[in-house]
Design a protein around this motif. Structure first.
Motif, PDB file in Angstrom:
ATOM      1  N   PHE A   6       0.731  -1.107  -0.177  1.00 59.70           N
ATOM      2  CA  PHE A   6       0.037  -0.026  -0.063  1.00 59.70           C
ATOM      3  C   PHE A   6       0.824   1.313  -0.166  1.00 59.70           C
ATOM      4  O   PHE A   6       0.757   2.121  -0.633  1.00 59.70           O
ATOM      5  CB  PHE A   6      -0.929  -0.199   1.288  1.00 59.70           C
ATOM      6  N   SER A   7       1.854   1.417   0.873  1.00 58.78           N
ATOM      7  CA  SER A   7       2.557   2.629   1.067  1.00 58.78           C
ATOM      8  C   SER A   7       3.465   2.642  -0.196  1.00 58.78           C
ATOM      9  O   SER A   7       3.673   4.009  -0.658  1.00 58.78           O
ATOM     10  CB  SER A   7       3.497   2.459   2.348  1.00 58.78           C
ATOM     11  N   THR A   8       3.893   1.652  -0.738  1.00 60.09           N
ATOM     12  CA  THR A   8       4.909   1.841  -1.888  1.00 60.09           C
ATOM     13  C   THR A   8       3.864   2.348  -2.996  1.00 60.09           C
ATOM     14  O   THR A   8       4.402   3.196  -3.824  1.00 60.09           O
ATOM     15  CB  THR A   8       5.466   0.417  -2.198  1.00 60.09           C
ATOM     16  N   HIS A   9       2.824   1.832  -3.431  1.00 58.42           N
ATOM     17  CA  HIS A   9       1.896   2.016  -4.370  1.00 58.42           C
ATOM     18  C   HIS A   9       1.328   3.693  -4.049  1.00 58.42           C
ATOM     19  O   HIS A   9       1.560   4.501  -5.025  1.00 58.42           O
ATOM     20  CB  HIS A   9       0.746   1.323  -4.433  1.00 58.42           C
ATOM     21  N   TRP A  10       1.072   4.005  -3.085  1.00 61.96           N
ATOM     22  CA  TRP A  10       0.542   5.333  -2.673  1.00 61.96           C
ATOM     23  C   TRP A  10       1.611   6.346  -3.062  1.00 61.96           C
ATOM     24  O   TRP A  10       1.411   7.329  -3.519  1.00 61.96           O
ATOM     25  CB  TRP A  10       0.103   5.340  -1.244  1.00 61.96           C
ATOM     26  N   PHE A  11       2.935   5.982  -2.604  1.00 60.12           N
ATOM     27  CA  PHE A  11       4.057   7.038  -2.847  1.00 60.12           C
ATOM     28  C   PHE A  11       4.703   6.926  -4.315  1.00 60.12           C
ATOM     29  O   PHE A  11       4.987   7.918  -4.917  1.00 60.12           O
ATOM     30  CB  PHE A  11       5.094   6.907  -1.839  1.00 60.12           C
ATOM     31  N   THR A  12       4.831   5.795  -4.668  1.00 61.72           N
ATOM     32  CA  THR A  12       5.574   5.761  -6.015  1.00 61.72           C
ATOM     33  C   THR A  12       4.546   5.722  -7.242  1.00 61.72           C
ATOM     34  O   THR A  12       5.469   6.081  -8.567  1.00 61.72           O
ATOM     35  CB  THR A  12       6.472   4.247  -6.214  1.00 61.72           C
ATOM     36  N   LYS A  13       3.244   5.536  -7.044  1.00 59.23           N
ATOM     37  CA  LYS A  13       2.673   5.273  -8.298  1.00 59.23           C
ATOM     38  C   LYS A  13       1.368   6.370  -7.991  1.00 59.23           C
ATOM     39  O   LYS A  13       1.350   7.364  -9.139  1.00 59.23           O
ATOM     40  CB  LYS A  13       1.741   3.930  -8.178  1.00 59.23           C
ATOM     41  N   HIS A  14       0.771   6.629  -7.220  1.00 61.75           N
ATOM     42  CA  HIS A  14      -0.413   7.494  -7.047  1.00 61.75           C
ATOM     43  C   HIS A  14       0.103   8.746  -6.822  1.00 61.75           C
ATOM     44  O   HIS A  14      -0.415   9.885  -7.384  1.00 61.75           O
ATOM     45  CB  HIS A  14      -1.235   7.114  -5.675  1.00 61.75           C
ATOM     46  N   ALA A  15       1.118   8.997  -5.949  1.00 62.80           N
ATOM     47  CA  ALA A  15       1.822  10.497  -5.561  1.00 62.80           C
ATOM     48  C   ALA A  15       2.065  11.355  -7.161  1.00 62.80           C
ATOM     49  O   ALA A  15       1.620  12.381  -7.132  1.00 62.80           O
ATOM     50  CB  ALA A  15       2.783  10.438  -4.698  1.00 62.80           C
TER      51      ALA A  15
END
Length: 168
Positions: A6-15
């Motif tokens: 979750f944290s990886t996706h949120w920061f590296t993909k979504h942000a």
């Protein structure tokens, strides 16, 4: 989805997907806070809580009033307190920007959150959530790498919007 995923996706993909949109709107600050991985305890000015598809939290708070609410979330997004989320997206938003928001940002939110962020956001007072902080936008400047492919998509929506405006 694990907390790490979750944290990886949120920061590296979504942000990165949000950055062009937020910068265009004039957002001065955007940060993500997740439960501390080590012993770091950071506080920030204002938060919007986000809920992933599976809860792996909990976040912690310095305010007993918000302990139950905050502990059910796995992340929080910090923005300036003057942000008015009740009117988001703004009614005056250009059609192409609204299309980008709906077709890029919301589609991604549905991939890793319980629902679109605006459907489950809760405001909590400034300085109440503890956790690891990752600042994405500060003083109106992007602090992360946004891939050129994201900027290309943004520019393609902009070009389509300009073309549509010329037709009318």
């Amino acid at each position: 989805m694990t907390r790490e995923e979750f944290s990886t996706h949120w920061f590296t993909k979504h942000a990165p997907l949000i950055v062009p949109f937020f910068l265009d709107l004039g957002v001065q600050h955007y940060e993500q806070v997740r439960p501390p991985l080590l012993s770091s305890q950071l506080r920030f000015s204002s938060v919007h809580l986000t809920r992933p598809k599976q809860i792996h939290g909990p976040l912690t708070t310095i305010s007993p009033t918000f302990t139950t609410l905050v502990s059910t979330y796995d992340g929080a997004a910090g923005m300036p307190s003057q942000s008015d989320l009740h009117n988001f997206p703004p009614p005056s938003l250009a059609k192409w920007k609204l299309a980008y928001y709906r077709q890029v940002i919301l589609i991604d939110e549905r991939r890793f959150l319980v629902s679109e962020a605006m459907q489950h956001i809760h405001r909590v007072p400034p300085m109440t959530v503890d956790g690891e902080r990752k600042v994405v936008i500060h003083d109106g400047k992007c602090l992360i790498n946004v891939p050129e492919s994201v900027w290309e998509v943004w520019r393609s929506y902009e070009a389509k919007g300009c073309a549509e405006e010329k037709e009318t």
